[in-house]
Motif scaffolding. Structure first.
Motif, mmCIF file in Angstrom:
data_model
loop_
_atom_site.group_PDB
_atom_site.id
_atom_site.type_symbol
_atom_site.label_atom_id
_atom_site.label_comp_id
_atom_site.label_asym_id
_atom_site.label_seq_id
_atom_site.Cartn_x
_atom_site.Cartn_y
_atom_site.Cartn_z
ATOM 1 N N GLY A 226 21.784 92.604 25.979
ATOM 2 C CA GLY A 226 23.133 92.438 26.477
ATOM 3 C C GLY A 226 23.266 92.584 27.981
ATOM 4 O O GLY A 226 24.381 92.486 28.518
ATOM 5 N N GLU A 227 22.163 92.815 28.694
ATOM 6 C CA GLU A 227 22.254 92.972 30.137
ATOM 7 C C GLU A 227 22.530 91.611 30.792
ATOM 8 O O GLU A 227 22.129 90.567 30.297
ATOM 9 N N VAL A 228 23.254 91.640 31.898
ATOM 10 C CA VAL A 228 23.624 90.415 32.600
ATOM 11 C C VAL A 228 22.470 89.971 33.484
ATOM 12 O O VAL A 228 22.067 90.685 34.397
ATOM 13 N N ARG B 175 31.530 92.726 19.849
ATOM 14 C CA ARG B 175 31.179 94.125 19.532
ATOM 15 C C ARG B 175 30.251 94.210 18.333
ATOM 16 O O ARG B 175 29.403 95.108 18.258
ATOM 17 N N THR B 176 30.415 93.293 17.391
ATOM 18 C CA THR B 176 29.612 93.331 16.165
ATOM 19 C C THR B 176 28.412 92.375 16.223
ATOM 20 O O THR B 176 27.793 92.101 15.200
ATOM 21 N N GLY C 33 39.025 85.853 17.849
ATOM 22 C CA GLY C 33 38.673 87.270 17.861
ATOM 23 C C GLY C 33 37.350 87.533 18.548
ATOM 24 O O GLY C 33 36.478 88.222 18.004
ATOM 25 N N LYS C 34 37.190 86.987 19.757
ATOM 26 C CA LYS C 34 35.890 87.068 20.443
ATOM 27 C C LYS C 34 35.482 88.502 20.766
ATOM 28 O O LYS C 34 34.299 88.830 20.725
ATOM 29 N N ALA C 35 36.459 89.355 21.095
ATOM 30 C CA ALA C 35 36.122 90.743 21.437
ATOM 31 C C ALA C 35 35.476 91.454 20.255
ATOM 32 O O ALA C 35 34.460 92.152 20.394
#
Length: 346
Positions: free
Chosen positions: A120-122, A306-307, A300-302
């Motif tokens: 998940g790092e940018v 998260r999942t 519901g992208k957020a």
């Protein structure tokens, strides 16, 4: 009455319709009846096609009926497309226009979306640059704040083709080339709207600058009156505007600094969400056959992020793709359709 022959394209429409209503791999009760009524075929025929598709899938075969079931259609990743647009940002007195060029890339691929690592790092934040339309002008008179002749930042009030050409050639193109990674494709498209001050792709000065340093960059126009097809209008401007309004600005320099700071603080996840929304808008536009009578899609992208369920690119129902191609054929818009249909396996 003789036996009616159906095309493989029609059979696949029926099967894909059933798949689109499946829960897991099982169609809910009444689905086959719904398909029978929708496509005006017998329930026996509908059941036979569905059972044949299931058996082929179980055997791992790739026959014509199943080809379009197994080959899912997804949006192209837009890795080589950069969206640019202008926006007025307001301060206490007056306003300032900015040229924004969001863009980003992945190693070996280029796109206008952030690149995230496996954890998940940018890896790349997608932002090419933000370019204010300003000029430095000597103050005509002295005041308590500065002496006459001191350079002041003023807005460029008249945005002409010459101004936009200069911004593209001397600011946006160099920023793209400076940030583009080694090994990524250098065949790029810059998408802009149809505002009058914008230059065209055949502009000689732009073409010369866009073909240097191994790059091949072209200008393309977004559909007229379709702001939802540009990521800036679709959501990015609102995000930057909300950040910028948190800072009081008394002059152009204050405003420029506030907008640049908000640009830098904008989170890559926010930008990535906008590009998924863009793909969702494309599908809604297809559903209404090119009109703008649709509501912006929400997925519901957020929560999905998260999942760890957020897709990188949205999947297009085969039935929708086939309906769109059929509609364009009916309208006489045949340019490139056969190539598109073949590339999608339709």
């Amino acid at each position: 009455m003789g036996h009616q022959e159906y095309s493989s394209e029609f059979k696949n429409q029926v099967v894909q319709f059933i798949i689109g209503r499946c829960v897991g791999i099982v169609p809910p009760r009444g689905t086959l009846k719904e398909a029978q009524l929708k496509f005006r075929i017998s329930l026996q025929t509908c059941t036979r096609w569905w059972n044949a598709a299931k058996k082929q899938q179980q055997r791992g075969q790739s026959m014509q009926l199943l080809d379009r079931i197994l080959n899912k259609i997804k949006f192209r990743n837009m890795y080589n497309t950069i969206h640019i647009d202008e926006k007025w940002f307001y301060m206490t007195k007056g306003a300032q226009r900015f040229y924004l060029a969001p863009g980003e890339e992945e190693p070996h691929r280029t796109l206008c979306r952030p690149l995230f690592g496996v954890n998940g790092e940018v890896l790349f934040d997608e932002k090419i640059g933000i370019f204010p339309f300003t000029k430095q002008v000597p103050a005509k008179r002295s005041s308590k704040n500065r002496m006459a002749g001191t350079l002041e930042t003023k807005s460029i009030e008249s945005i002409t083709k010459d101004v936009t050409r200069d911004c593209l050639i001397n600011k946006i193109l160099p920023a793209i080339k400076a940030k583009w990674p080694d090994g990524a494709t250098k065949v790029l498209k810059i998408q802009q709207d149809n505002a009058r001050p914008h230059i065209k792709d055949n502009d000689p000065a732009f073409k010369e600058a866009a073909q240097q340093s191994g790059f091949s960059i072209s200008l393309v126009q977004q559909p007229p009156n379709s702001p939802d097809t540009n990521v800036n209008d679709l959501g990015w401007f609102r995000a930057i505007q909300s950040l910028q309004t948190q800072t009081a600005c008394k002059n152009v320099d204050d405003l420029v600094n506030a907008v640049v700071q908000s640009f830098n603080e904008l989170q890559p996840q926010t930008l990535d969400n906008v590009f998924l929304s863009l793909q969702g808008c494309f599908m809604e536009i297809m559903k209404v056959q090119g009109h703008n009578t649709y509501k912006l899609p929400h997925m519901g992208k957020a929560h999905l992020r998260r999942t760890n369920q957020l897709p990188k690119d949205l999947e297009v129902p085969v039935e929708l793709a086939m309906q769109t191609i059929a509609y364009l054929r009916d309208q006489g818009s045949n340019e490139g359709l056969e190539l598109i249909a073949q590339s999608l396996g339709l």
